[in-house]
Design a protein around this motif. Structure first.
Motif, PDB file in Angstrom:
ATOM      1  N   GLU A 137       0.841  -1.211   0.000  1.00 29.84           N
ATOM      2  CA  GLU A 137       0.000   0.000   0.000  1.00 29.84           C
ATOM      3  C   GLU A 137       0.873   1.256   0.000  1.00 29.84           C
ATOM      4  O   GLU A 137       0.583   2.241  -0.669  1.00 29.84           O
ATOM      5  N   MET A 138       1.955   1.181   0.762  1.00 29.64           N
ATOM      6  CA  MET A 138       2.848   2.337   0.855  1.00 29.64           C
ATOM      7  C   MET A 138       3.436   2.670  -0.518  1.00 29.64           C
ATOM      8  O   MET A 138       3.524   3.828  -0.922  1.00 29.64           O
ATOM      9  N   LYS A 139       3.812   1.627  -1.261  1.00 23.73           N
ATOM     10  CA  LYS A 139       4.389   1.827  -2.603  1.00 23.73           C
ATOM     11  C   LYS A 139       3.356   2.474  -3.520  1.00 23.73           C
ATOM     12  O   LYS A 139       3.673   3.367  -4.307  1.00 23.73           O
ATOM     13  N   ASP A 140       2.115   2.008  -3.401  1.00 24.03           N
ATOM     14  CA  ASP A 140       1.042   2.583  -4.225  1.00 24.03           C
ATOM     15  C   ASP A 140       0.867   4.064  -3.956  1.00 24.03           C
ATOM     16  O   ASP A 140       0.736   4.882  -4.870  1.00 24.03           O
ATOM     17  N   LEU A 141       0.841   4.409  -2.655  1.00 24.25           N
ATOM     18  CA  LEU A 141       0.658   5.816  -2.286  1.00 24.25           C
ATOM     19  C   LEU A 141       1.802   6.662  -2.839  1.00 24.25           C
ATOM     20  O   LEU A 141       1.611   7.770  -3.330  1.00 24.25           O
ATOM     21  N   GLN A 142       3.009   6.081  -2.788  1.00 22.82           N
ATOM     22  CA  GLN A 142       4.191   6.798  -3.279  1.00 22.82           C
ATOM     23  C   GLN A 142       4.106   7.002  -4.788  1.00 22.82           C
ATOM     24  O   GLN A 142       4.364   8.086  -5.308  1.00 22.82           O
ATOM     25  N   LYS A 143       3.683   5.928  -5.465  1.00 24.72           N
ATOM     26  CA  LYS A 143       3.570   6.004  -6.934  1.00 24.72           C
ATOM     27  C   LYS A 143       2.520   7.037  -7.340  1.00 24.72           C
ATOM     28  O   LYS A 143       2.721   7.825  -8.249  1.00 24.72           O
ATOM     29  N   ASN A 144       1.409   7.056  -6.603  1.00 23.46           N
ATOM     30  CA  ASN A 144       0.348   8.024  -6.923  1.00 23.46           C
ATOM     31  C   ASN A 144       0.826   9.460  -6.811  1.00 23.46           C
ATOM     32  O   ASN A 144       0.251  10.367  -7.395  1.00 23.46           O
ATOM     33  N   GLN A 145       1.865   9.670  -6.041  1.00 26.05           N
ATOM     34  CA  GLN A 145       2.419  11.020  -5.899  1.00 26.05           C
ATOM     35  C   GLN A 145       3.483  11.288  -6.963  1.00 26.05           C
ATOM     36  O   GLN A 145       4.119  12.343  -6.954  1.00 26.05           O
ATOM     37  N   GLY A 146       3.710  10.319  -7.810  1.00 25.53           N
ATOM     38  CA  GLY A 146       4.719  10.483  -8.854  1.00 25.53           C
ATOM     39  C   GLY A 146       6.132  10.477  -8.292  1.00 25.53           C
ATOM     40  O   GLY A 146       7.040  11.071  -8.878  1.00 25.53           O
ATOM     41  N   LEU A 147       6.311   9.847  -7.144  1.00 26.86           N
ATOM     42  CA  LEU A 147       7.640   9.826  -6.524  1.00 26.86           C
ATOM     43  C   LEU A 147       8.328   8.501  -6.789  1.00 26.86           C
ATOM     44  O   LEU A 147       7.678   7.454  -6.846  1.00 26.86           O
ATOM     45  N   LYS A 148       9.653   8.579  -6.953  1.00 28.24           N
ATOM     46  CA  LYS A 148      10.417   7.354  -7.190  1.00 28.24           C
ATOM     47  C   LYS A 148      10.628   6.626  -5.860  1.00 28.24           C
ATOM     48  O   LYS A 148      10.453   7.221  -4.788  1.00 28.24           O
ATOM     49  N   ASP A 149      11.042   5.358  -5.949  1.00 27.84           N
ATOM     50  CA  ASP A 149      11.223   4.532  -4.757  1.00 27.84           C
ATOM     51  C   ASP A 149      12.089   5.189  -3.688  1.00 27.84           C
ATOM     52  O   ASP A 149      11.828   5.084  -2.495  1.00 27.84           O
ATOM     53  N   ASP A 150      13.171   5.852  -4.159  1.00 22.69           N
ATOM     54  CA  ASP A 150      14.097   6.409  -3.165  1.00 22.69           C
ATOM     55  C   ASP A 150      13.704   7.822  -2.721  1.00 22.69           C
ATOM     56  O   ASP A 150      14.384   8.457  -1.949  1.00 22.69           O
ATOM     57  N   GLN A 151      12.593   8.296  -3.257  1.00 22.30           N
ATOM     58  CA  GLN A 151      12.127   9.632  -2.850  1.00 22.30           C
ATOM     59  C   GLN A 151      11.066   9.480  -1.765  1.00 22.30           C
ATOM     60  O   GLN A 151       9.862   9.429  -2.055  1.00 22.30           O
ATOM     61  N   LEU A 152      11.504   9.374  -0.528  1.00 22.69           N
ATOM     62  CA  LEU A 152      10.529   9.154   0.545  1.00 22.69           C
ATOM     63  C   LEU A 152       9.726  10.407   0.830  1.00 22.69           C
ATOM     64  O   LEU A 152       8.520  10.378   1.004  1.00 22.69           O
ATOM     65  N   PHE A 153      10.439  11.522   0.918  1.00 22.20           N
ATOM     66  CA  PHE A 153       9.775  12.782   1.269  1.00 22.20           C
ATOM     67  C   PHE A 153      10.113  13.818   0.210  1.00 22.20           C
ATOM     68  O   PHE A 153      11.273  13.926  -0.197  1.00 22.20           O
ATOM     69  N   ALA A 154       9.124  14.558  -0.222  1.00 27.14           N
ATOM     70  CA  ALA A 154       9.405  15.587  -1.225  1.00 27.14           C
ATOM     71  C   ALA A 154       8.354  16.677  -1.158  1.00 27.14           C
ATOM     72  O   ALA A 154       7.177  16.418  -0.915  1.00 27.14           O
TER      73      ALA A 154
END
Ligand SMILES: Cc1ncc(C[n+]2csc(CCOP(=O)(O)OP(=O)(O)O)c2C)c(N)n1
Length: 957
Positions: A379-396
């Motif tokens: 789920e966390m990966k999905d949320l990250q992807k929905n923000q257009g963030l790459k795997d190593d971009q935790l916070f932006a």
């Protein structure tokens, strides 16, 4: 930033672009919040058996848009927010996106520092990096404008009294920014008694600059809230609404989002609206929210609610599903509009009921176990992807040139400007009042209360004298006919800032002069008693008004409210540089009623004086059921229990001085215990004068003899103390004042008396407060038996043997008072074996008997600190009515009990037997022993101790 400003009206915000923009920022913050909690729960340094880290993604998501409306649109940097504790990560994430993580000097954290901080939720800093506590805390780098949280139901009340304190300051002519006070509460939190104690009070006081927002998600920690719609005539939000209106609040419901509204305005839609608002139980709604299949949801609604069958059958299942999930509390437009509207109400506080979905945007939405469940990796990966963030971009944050980026930069700058402006105002106020404080020289060490005419006064009476004098000084104009005396003038500024308050015990705790005609605040009324000629002039005039000379805040029986109020008023010095010093009286027993609020004030580092009076079983004739004095050990608190009236005056003067000179770090919560038992004040000087240090013209070798020693005073050339002259009283009392303020002093001190043999005929009696009369009697009785019993009066258990004493290794007790554990050796008389190899000696230390009116924990550690036998006489059972003599006897606090305990400790300490080997004797005599036979000494094991550096010197930050 387009058309949105922090003053945005609902019209402005409702422009589609703006709403989309705000929604997109909220969506990023939703991800950041969840990621923050996820990372906290997946740290590499976790060890087996560690407690869970936790965090509350669903509870944050529930409040997301409420918090968002405040951060992104409504609040100013002068406003204050008390948010539900478990939504703290959402606040951090908004502050991250607005670049509002700040250092001490209010400069911003760098991006890498900020990203590091986002990884530090609930972590202990390893190398001074920024981290976040579990809930809002002054240790966080984004605490500006936030009240600490953790315990629910307390911070919203503090927010209300802070709002009131701002009004007080403004009415008294001090410079205060325009600020609104916001609180976000969970719907279960809204059942807390502390909250309900404050609700009528805030309305009656006309606190218009306060808005509470209930995050109405129908869930709590354990699961769905199951309320009783039949009995309560409706769902819980209706009950809340009716309750608040009945208690004088404005209420705004934010129930529906745009999708629902669209359905309501379609043909037959009003039936659907009625169904949602009036017919659907909260619990049933929660169950419907858990259905994942729209067709199923449609089926169950039709099955259970025939009256809307027609309407429901006609609409698409997905549309119905979306409408059921579409709560107004996630419509940022509607929330901004409600918040702005709440600010229009200038005389009444407002409540917004925001209907929300716990776990909004998460797979755990509406699930009953979601309170602290953390999403899985998928789920966390999905949320990250929905923000257009790459795997190593935790916070932006958003790109600076994007619409959202520009908006956040501008909004963050605006809030930071306000925060910095408030800091400037604070410094300006602070230096202005500091200058005024010194206009007439230093504050005197006492208030100069004349005790000569008072027969058997007590400490509670003395409190009334002190506060009456300060009230008179505050309200005497410097250049008026009745000008202030020279030694009164320095008190002018402090007295103007002393604000008193009490939970309906102002008159009975001797605050009459502070109250009389000086009740501050709404409801301002004509004085009907005066008008109708029925005024009893012997009683204080309690008609309130908002005159500048009015500084007493009157309360109903509401210990929780007053304790929160004293804490909030005590924060104003810190927030605005206006040195308000609140003083609260309370019947000591009922401090416990507001223990949580008291703790909160201390955690918040508020600066205040709380007087618990009358206290202990000493009040038994009047209130046997209230005669329990608790041991409070909370950081940042200092407790006092004066015996003589002068002590109280010194303690009060010192507390006031420390507050106004910012010299009360770590002890800004002052807790004084008083009594209503009068004591002959002449005893004070009379007993002190028997001490050698207060005699004139003696040298080090002079030994004194007591007038009443059993030997008749014939002690080999010792001087009868009663015949010797004393140093001036003023000098003697100045020495004692300093010791009183260090936590304890010798009232009876036989250390320079002839025949004083520690280890033989000496013990120390520590007594605190009123029971010292018993200690004095016991000491006299022991002297008749040839025992020298010093009486050391404890004025502050914290300073002598509590948290504050521990900080300096109990220096006052061990060094200044010289109470120590030396072993005094003698061969055992009649039967101690003395052989060629072993010699048996009796070792005796000077034991301790302590006596106080309260829980044993207040003083029962003296012996262990010093290393001697102690018998602690304390209150160990429920009390009964009776005169102090009867009651002290009943609790074994009387003179006889002290004598008995003294015999016990003296005989027990004499049982310590020391067996000395002849090798030790040889060593003592200077002969060497084989070094290999020696174990390592403790000095070798803990070298820092032998160098005088205690273990506490570690860096605790
Ligand atoms: C005085 C106190 N009691 C208990 C808790 C533990 N606790 C934290 S949140 C919570 C449930 C809160 O439910 P609600 O107020 O409805 O807020 P929600 O998370 O549902 O938004 C509990 C019991 C606490 N923090 N403080």
């Amino acid at each position: 930033m387009g058309k949105i400003s922090d003053k945005a009206s609902s019209d402005k915000v409702s422009k589609d672009l703006s709403k989309d923009l705000l929604d997109s920022i909220c969506s990023r913050v939703h991800y950041l919040t969840t990621q923050m909690i996820y990372q906290a729960n997946h740290r590499a340094d976790k060890e087996k058996g560690d407690p869970k880290v936790g965090g509350h993604p669903a509870a944050c998501a529930s409040s997301l848009h409420i918090v968002g409306a405040l951060h992104l649109v409504v609040k100013s940097g002068f406003d204050y927010i008390a948010n539900k504790p478990h939504a703290a990560p959402a606040d951090h994430a908004f502050n991250y996106i607005l670049d509002l993580f700040l250092k001490e000097d209010l400069s911003r954290l760098s991006l890498s520092e900020a990203n590091q901080a986002m990884l530090g939720l609930r972590a202990f800093p390893k190398a001074g990096e920024y981290v976040f506590q579990s809930y809002h805390s002054a240790y966080d780098c984004d605490h500006h404008g936030f009240l600490p949280s953790g315990t629910v139901g307390i911070p919203p009340v503090n927010a209300g009294y802070m709002a009131h304190a701002y009004t007080f300051c403004r009415e008294h002519g001090y410079e205060v920014p325009d600020a609104h006070f916001w609180s976000i509460l969970g719907d279960s939190e809204f059942r807390e008694g502390s909250v309900f104690e404050a609700i009528p009070d805030f309305a009656e006081r006309e606190i218009g600059n306060l808005t509470w927002i209930v995050d109405y998600n129908r869930q709590s920690l354990d699961g769905h809230r199951i309320t009783n719609k039949d009995i309560m005539s409706g769902t819980d939000d209706k009950r809340i609404e009716r309750t608040m209106i009945a208690n004088g609040w404005e209420v705004i419901q934010v129930r529906h989002g745009k999708k629902r509204e669209a359905l309501f305005s379609s043909p037959g839609g009003q039936v659907f609206k009625k169904f949602i608002e009036d017919e659907l139980q909260d619990y049933e709604l929660q169950a419907l929210l858990m259905l994942e299949n729209p067709e199923q949801l449609k089926k169950f609604i039709i099955q259970e609610h025939a009256q809307i069958k027609k309407f429901v059958e006609a609409i698409d299942a997905q549309m119905l599903f979306d409408a059921i999930h579409d709560f107004g509390g996630h419509d940022i437009t509607a929330l901004v509009a409600a918040m702005e509207k709440s600010k229009e109400s200038k005389r009444k506080p407002s409540l917004i009921i925001a209907h929300t979905l716990k776990g909004w945007g998460l797979r755990s939405a509406a699930s009953p176990g979601n309170h602290s469940s953390v999403p899985d990796e998928d789920e966390m990966k999905d949320l990250q992807k929905n923000q257009g963030l790459k795997d190593d971009q935790l916070f932006a944050r958003f790109a600076a040139h994007s619409a959202a980026g520009k908006y956040c930069i501008e909004r963050g700058n605006k809030i930071l400007n306000d925060i910095q402006a408030e800091a400037k105002l604070r410094e300006k106020n602070r230096s202005f009042f500091e200058k005024r404080l010194h206009e007439f020289g230093d504050l005197p060490t006492s208030l100069g209360i004349n005790l000569k005419m008072a027969s058997y006064p007590h400490t509670q009476w003395m409190l009334g004298q002190c506060t009456a004098k300060l009230t008179r000084i505050a309200n005497t104009k410097l250049n008026s006919d009745k000008a202030l005396a020279v030694d009164e003038k320095p008190w002018k500024l402090p007295s103007e800032f002393l604000v008193s308050m009490a939970p309906d015990v102002g008159t009975s705790t001797n605050l009459n002069p502070s109250m009389d005609g000086k009740i501050f605040g709404a409801n301002v009324l004509p004085d009907y008693e005066a008008e109708f000629g029925v005024k009893d002039k012997k009683l204080p005039n309690l008609v309130p008004s908002e005159d500048q000379s009015h500084r007493f805040i009157r309360f109903e029986i509401a210990e929780g409210n007053v304790t929160s109020c004293v804490g909030s008023y005590g924060q104003i010095r810190h927030q605005l540089g206006i040195p308000i010093l609140p003083l609260m009286t309370v019947y000591d027993f009922f401090v416990k009623r507001a223990h949580d609020q008291f703790f909160y004030n201390l955690y918040w580092k508020s600066s205040f004086i709380l007087v618990g009076t009358p206290s202990g079983v000493t009040l038994s004739p009047e209130g046997a059921q209230h005669g329990w004095k608790s041991d409070f050990q909370i950081p940042n608190q200092i407790t006092w229990e004066p015996l003589f009236c002068l002590e109280l005056e010194w303690i009060l003067a010192d507390a006031i001085k420390r507050h106004f000179t910012y010299d009360n770090d770590g002890r800004s919560g002052v807790f004084i215990r008083g009594v209503t038992r009068g004591i002959d004040q002449k005893l004070f000087a009379n007993l002190l004068k028997r001490q050698k240090r207060f005699k004139l013209g003696l040298d080090a070798s002079s030994r004194l003899a007591p007038k009443t020693h059993p030997t008749g005073g014939d002690l080999g050339g010792a001087l009868d103390e009663s015949t010797l002259e004393n140093i001036p009283d003023s000098e003697m009392f100045e020495q004692i004042r300093q010791e009183v303020l260090m936590g304890a002093y010798y009232l009876i001190d036989y250390r320079s008396y002839a025949g004083y043999e520690p280890g033989d005929n000496v013990l120390n009696i520590f007594s605190m407060g009123s029971v010292t009369t018993e200690a004095i009697r016991a000491s006299e009785a022991l002297l008749e038996r040839g025992i020298y019993a010093n009486v050391i009066v404890v004025t502050s258990p914290d300073l002598l043997a509590g948290n504050l004493a521990q900080q300096n290794d109990y220096a006052h007790l061990r060094k200044h008072l010289g109470v120590e554990a030396s072993l005094h050796l003698n061969p055992i008389p009649n039967g101690g074996s003395v052989s060629a190899e072993i010699m048996t000696l009796a070792g005796r230390r000077v034991p301790i008997v302590s006596v106080h009116d309260g829980e044993p924990g207040l003083l029962d550690n003296l012996g262990s600190i010093v290393g001697v036998r102690q018998e602690c006489l304390a209150v160990r059972k429920h009390s009964k009515c009776g005169r102090p003599d009867d009651i002290y006897r009943y609790h074994h606090l009387d003179a006889e009990a002290i004598v008995e305990a003294s015999g016990k400790v003296l005989s027990e300490t004499a049982l310590e037997q020391i067996k000395l080997g002849t090798n030790v004797l040889r060593e003592v005599a200077g002969q060497s022993t084989s070094p290999t036979s020696r174990a390592q000494t403790w000095q070798e094991l803990w070298p820092q101790m032998s160098q005088g550096t205690s273990g506490h010197a570690r860096d605790d930050h």
